[in-house]
Design a protein around this motif. Structure first.
Motif, PDB file in Angstrom:
ATOM      1  N   LYS A  66       0.825  -1.206   0.000  1.00 36.18           N
ATOM      2  CA  LYS A  66       0.000   0.000   0.000  1.00 36.18           C
ATOM      3  C   LYS A  66       0.862   1.261   0.000  1.00 36.18           C
ATOM      4  O   LYS A  66       0.607   2.201   0.750  1.00 36.18           O
ATOM      5  N   ILE A  67       1.896   1.214  -0.813  1.00 34.41           N
ATOM      6  CA  ILE A  67       2.712   2.395  -1.084  1.00 34.41           C
ATOM      7  C   ILE A  67       2.458   2.820  -2.522  1.00 34.41           C
ATOM      8  O   ILE A  67       2.549   2.014  -3.446  1.00 34.41           O
ATOM      9  N   TYR A  68       2.129   4.092  -2.683  1.00 30.80           N
ATOM     10  CA  TYR A  68       1.932   4.626  -4.025  1.00 30.80           C
ATOM     11  C   TYR A  68       2.732   5.912  -4.172  1.00 30.80           C
ATOM     12  O   TYR A  68       2.642   6.811  -3.330  1.00 30.80           O
ATOM     13  N   VAL A  69       3.550   5.996  -5.225  1.00 34.22           N
ATOM     14  CA  VAL A  69       4.332   7.190  -5.541  1.00 34.22           C
ATOM     15  C   VAL A  69       4.159   7.490  -7.018  1.00 34.22           C
ATOM     16  O   VAL A  69       4.277   6.591  -7.864  1.00 34.22           O
ATOM     17  N   ARG A  70       3.907   8.737  -7.329  1.00 35.28           N
ATOM     18  CA  ARG A  70       3.873   9.197  -8.727  1.00 35.28           C
ATOM     19  C   ARG A  70       4.701  10.468  -8.790  1.00 35.28           C
ATOM     20  O   ARG A  70       4.487  11.399  -8.004  1.00 35.28           O
ATOM     21  N   SER A  71       5.650  10.501  -9.721  1.00 30.43           N
ATOM     22  CA  SER A  71       6.586  11.620  -9.733  1.00 30.43           C
ATOM     23  C   SER A  71       7.031  11.943 -11.148  1.00 30.43           C
ATOM     24  O   SER A  71       7.351  11.042 -11.935  1.00 30.43           O
TER      25      SER A  71
END
Length: 464
Positions: free
Chosen positions: A411-416
């Motif tokens: 449940k880790i979400y990263v958008r970059s």
């Protein structure tokens, strides 16, 4: 039998022994005085007059006083010396008027003095008026009033001194159980000062010292002119206001609301979030819990902050806690050789989990330090050992954690949207698959001037 008798009695006592007089009190009061020994002179003048029957009680007027007394609390050894008390008592069933009025009281301790007055009216639904002036050691106050905890934190030791000059008028609940509404019509005024105080919590390594403060009391609120202190690794200064302090302290249905400026030259969150009971020499365990009864707005200026591997300087921003949600918006700080501006939230409305979300702008961060301080974002596909360069990015981040600060990697979400300058990709195993086309030595250290890309992390996978 329908008949009434009339009494008219005068009583006068002089130079009576206090201990002997106290022994005549009803048995239900003995538990309140059993821990005290006393000597000194007690006098009393009383007039009892009026009808006495099944309906009527005679009127009682009494004046009393104590002089040259010494009172010792057996459990602590604290001695009140030169105790003086002057008061009167009135009771009338005809006028339905009842009061106990201690017009003056004063006493000296080894390291302080206390004086004031107290009046109680209507014993069945008592209202109380108190005037108090004191200069006392906090440890003496703790033992005399048998204070075992502060806001549910058990006290191991309390040091330093306090000065107080205050007046209070309000209702007294005989069973000791209060509601927030009980404090709406009370009147409290005065000042209180803490000087070089210290506090040690039981079953915890956390200890506060050098606590100094200046407070103005106004009904259910406290104006904090100054409040400062230290721990072994941290310091703080607070100035502002606390609302509903008494209701929060003495009832279960009131929140405390804080609006203040907060300053610290060094703040080590490891001290405050460490779970002492669960941690061991081999395993450090943390715990976050926001009280549902605590709300605050803190305009913060922190010189240096550390937590686990994270290290930041010049943290400035506004932090708000309400409904167990901590919001920082906006926040700016220097870290990892660059700067970050961000807004974020830690949602603790579920007792078992934390939802952490953040929108941030990263400006020229050392990418090796970024991965190191964020512990490789709880994945091992690409780590701090594999990366060098200067990172500028817009980042959206969301994750779910347990209250002991262990993250759920699913449940880790990263958008970059990321730009890396002066970059190097070092010893990255997947690149070895290209060794049929490029020399292996070249694949172990790939350099690039500028790399722009969109990166997404979800389901423990990195998408480039």
């Amino acid at each position: 039998n329908g008949k009434s008798d009339y009494v008219d009695i005068f009583l006068k006592g002089k130079d009576m022994d206090i201990q002997s007089v106290l022994s005549l009190l009803p048995a239900k009061y003995h538990k309140h005085i059993s821990d005290f020994d006393s000597d000194g002179e007690f006098y009393c003048n009383a007039h009892i007059s009026g009808k006495i029957d099944d309906v009527n009680s005679p009127e009682i007027k009494a004046d009393f006083g104590i002089t040259k007394a010494n009172i010792t609390q057996s459990s602590s050894g604290i001695e009140l010396k030169d105790v003086h008390i002057l008061g009167n008592y009135f009771s009338s069933s005809v006028s339905s008027k009842y009061f106990l009025d201690v017009k003056t009281f004063s006493a000296s301790l080894a390291n302080g003095k206390i004086a004031g007055s107290i009046r109680m009216d209507n014993f069945s639904n008592p209202s109380i008026s108190v005037s108090l002036q004191g200069n006392l050691l906090l440890e003496d106050v703790r033992h005399l009033l048998k204070i075992d905890s502060i806001w549910n934190y058990p006290i191991e030791s309390l040091t330093g001194s306090m000065k107080a000059n205050m007046e209070y008028k309000g209702k007294l609940n005989k069973n000791g159980k209060y509601k927030r509404s009980d404090f709406e019509n009370m009147i409290l005024s005065g000042e209180m000062f803490l000087e070089n105080a210290g506090l040690k919590i039981k079953n915890s390594k956390l200890a506060f010292d050098s606590i100094n403060g200046s407070f103005v009391l106004e009904n259910n609120n406290v104006a904090v002119n100054s409040f400062s202190g230290r721990t072994s690794k941290s310091d703080f200064k607070l100035k502002g206001g606390l609302k509903d302090v008494l209701a929060f302290s003495f009832s279960d249905d009131a929140d405390i609301n804080v609006e203040a400026s907060f300053q610290s030259t060094n703040l080590d969150l490891n001290e405050f979030l460490l779970n002492q009971k669960e941690s061991s020499k081999k395993d450090t365990v943390y715990k976050i819990h926001f009280s549902p009864r605590l709300n605050f707005i803190l305009n913060s200026d922190i010189g240096h902050l550390t937590f686990r591997k994270f290290d930041a300087k010049n943290i400035r921003g506004t932090f708000q806690l309400r409904n167990q949600k901590l919001i920082g918006d906006p926040i700016s700080f220097s870290t990892m050789d660059g700067t970050i501006t961000a807004s974020g939230m830690i949602d603790n409305s579920s007792d078992s989990t934390l939802l952490i979300t953040c929108d941030a702008k990263l400006n020229k961060l050392n990418i090796t330090k970024l991965f190191n301080q964020f512990e490789d974002f709880s994945q091992n596909l690409i780590t701090a050992d594999n990366l060098k360069g200067i990172c500028t990015a817009d980042v959206q981040f969301a994750s779910v954690w347990k209250s002991d600060l262990t993250v759920d990697p699913n449940k880790i979400y990263v958008r970059s949207n990321m730009t890396i300058e002066k970059g190097e990709l070092l010893h990255y195993e997947p690149m070895k698959n290209l060794s049929r086309f490029v020399e292996l030595a070249e694949l172990n250290d790939i350099t690039f001037a500028t790399l722009q890309n969109q990166i997404e992390v979800k389901d423990q996978k990195i998408f480039i």
